[in-house]
Design an enzyme around this catalytic site. Sequence first.
Site, PDB file in Angstrom:
ATOM      1  N   TYR A 142     -34.181   1.525 -86.462  1.00 55.33           N
ATOM      2  CA  TYR A 142     -33.084   0.674 -86.012  1.00 55.33           C
ATOM      3  C   TYR A 142     -33.175  -0.724 -86.629  1.00 55.33           C
ATOM      4  CZ  TYR A 142     -30.919   3.640 -82.456  1.00 55.33           C
ATOM      5  OH  TYR A 142     -30.227   4.618 -81.811  1.00 55.33           O
ATOM      6  N   LYS A 193     -42.851  13.042 -85.586  1.00 55.26           N
ATOM      7  CA  LYS A 193     -42.774  14.019 -86.682  1.00 55.26           C
ATOM      8  C   LYS A 193     -43.918  13.731 -87.658  1.00 55.26           C
ATOM      9  CE  LYS A 193     -39.754  16.493 -88.171  1.00 55.26           C
ATOM     10  NZ  LYS A 193     -39.739  17.989 -88.298  1.00 55.26           N
ATOM     11  N   ASP A 226     -38.644  17.620 -83.044  1.00 56.67           N
ATOM     12  CA  ASP A 226     -37.623  18.686 -83.101  1.00 56.67           C
ATOM     13  C   ASP A 226     -37.946  19.773 -82.085  1.00 56.67           C
ATOM     14  OD1 ASP A 226     -39.870  19.354 -84.642  1.00 56.67           O
ATOM     15  OD2 ASP A 226     -38.722  20.543 -86.088  1.00 56.67           O
ATOM     16  N   ASP A 250     -33.383   7.998 -78.835  1.00 57.07           N
ATOM     17  CA  ASP A 250     -31.924   7.961 -78.730  1.00 57.07           C
ATOM     18  C   ASP A 250     -31.381   9.391 -78.613  1.00 57.07           C
ATOM     19  OD1 ASP A 250     -29.307   6.819 -78.843  1.00 57.07           O
ATOM     20  OD2 ASP A 250     -29.196   7.392 -80.959  1.00 57.07           O
ATOM     21  N   ASP A 254     -30.099  11.673 -75.026  1.00 57.26           N
ATOM     22  CA  ASP A 254     -28.765  12.273 -74.850  1.00 57.26           C
ATOM     23  C   ASP A 254     -28.889  13.736 -74.438  1.00 57.26           C
ATOM     24  OD1 ASP A 254     -27.303   9.969 -75.469  1.00 57.26           O
ATOM     25  OD2 ASP A 254     -25.896  11.058 -76.755  1.00 57.26           O
TER      26      ASP A 254
HETATM   27  C1  IPM Z   1     -28.018   4.129 -76.717  1.00 54.92           C
HETATM   28  C2  IPM Z   1     -26.857   3.977 -77.647  1.00 54.92           C
HETATM   29  C3  IPM Z   1     -27.138   2.846 -78.623  1.00 54.92           C
HETATM   30  C4  IPM Z   1     -28.342   3.236 -79.442  1.00 54.92           C
HETATM   31  C5  IPM Z   1     -25.951   2.455 -79.516  1.00 54.92           C
HETATM   32  C6  IPM Z   1     -24.728   2.080 -78.714  1.00 54.92           C
HETATM   33  C7  IPM Z   1     -26.319   1.334 -80.447  1.00 54.92           C
HETATM   34  O1  IPM Z   1     -26.596   5.184 -78.287  1.00 54.92           O
HETATM   35  O2  IPM Z   1     -28.375   3.145 -76.025  1.00 54.92           O
HETATM   36  O3  IPM Z   1     -28.579   5.225 -76.638  1.00 54.92           O
HETATM   37  O4  IPM Z   1     -28.219   3.917 -80.472  1.00 54.92           O
HETATM   38  O5  IPM Z   1     -29.450   2.851 -79.060  1.00 54.92           O
HETATM   39 MG    MG Z   2     -27.756   6.817 -77.564  1.00 51.66          MG
END
Ligand code: IPM
Ligand code: MG
Length: 369
Positions: A142, A193, A226, A250, A254
């Site tokens: 990042y 990884k 993975d 990240d 999700d």
């Molecule tokens: C998260 C989001 C952010 C990230 C974006 C909005 C920059 O996806 O907080 O998970 O990638 O960290």
């Molecule tokens: Mg995210």
Amino acid sequence: MASYNLFLLPGDGIGPEVMTEVEAIIAWFNAQGIARFEVDRGLVGGSAYDAHGQAISEPDMAKAMASDAVLFGAVGGPKWDKVPYDVRPEAGLLRLRKDLGLFANLRPAICYPALADASSLKREVVEGLDILIVRELTGGVYFGEPKTITDLGHGQKRGIDTQVYETYEIERIARAAFDLAKTRRNKVSSAEKRNVMKTGVLWNEVVTRIHAAEYPSVQLEHVLADNCAMQLVRWPKQYDVIVTDNLFGDVLSDVAAMLTGSLGMLPSASLGAPDAKTGRRKSLYEPVHGSAPDIAGTGAANPIAMIASFGMALRYSLGLGDWADKLDQAIAAVLAQGIRTKDIAGSQPANATTTQMGAAILGELKKLA
Ligand code: IPM
Ligand code: MG
């Protein structure tokens, strides 16, 4: 009674809508005399860009720095797809994380019993799930330099992002994960990884050393990132705390979010190091879901992730852990009553708007006072 400064950055899309529900809860805490919260508001993301051409202004950065906790909604939307990269909505969030030094991102994924059928996975796989993803938040790809697109001529360009980690960054996130595991089921799974990445080799080495030297009583396992993604959808209950880098965190968070039934359920806390003098940590609390521009303004947004993020603020920054527990109970009670925003309604129609869901949770909280 201690007084705390809360700095609210609702942001874009559904951010302001879900933040409104938290503001009602904050107002109730103040009215009841449970706490003294001084509330200030600022702009971040596209709304900040529209107001002054930046993803967050310097005065708002200063207020975030001085606050006891930042409550953050969401940023971004198609309206700002074409703005320059440096001032895109996400840049505001990334700057807050970096400048406040919020290296530890805690993303709990809890599947409330009432929601086990809302998940895309089978009930037995997710029911009673309680895992915590500890994501490194201020390093890795990042922020690594160089981060460029260079024109090579002949119609060719080269894009570069740099994944970089130093020992101290891995040490401190590893310690955060081990400390948290001790308060839970005492197990840490470290995901990287190392089979293809040098940062993965270093990550593995440092986590192994910190474990042996400082946390031998915690169970540690290493998992390739993975494979971790696969295991999360196969049998997520094998995990307790997962510690991982910024990008893998990240993605894996999700995945974990969807296990709980909806992205609209997942809160997060981002914490800095304790101040040497005061012991106070800088902190920011935000839902994992984004700005959801497709449903903004329709009343369909689920405020639970934002409200639960405020719950994490009560626990980690505001000295009100007992009220954090009560807020969690209030959320569970409302879900058990069958109150559902669209995202968690499954095949049924939704029976609650954002406002109705927020009011129902506050109503349950009042019963616990
Ligand atoms: C998260 C989001 C952010 C990230 C974006 C909005 C920059 O996806 O907080 O998970 O990638 O960290
Ligand atoms: Mg995210």
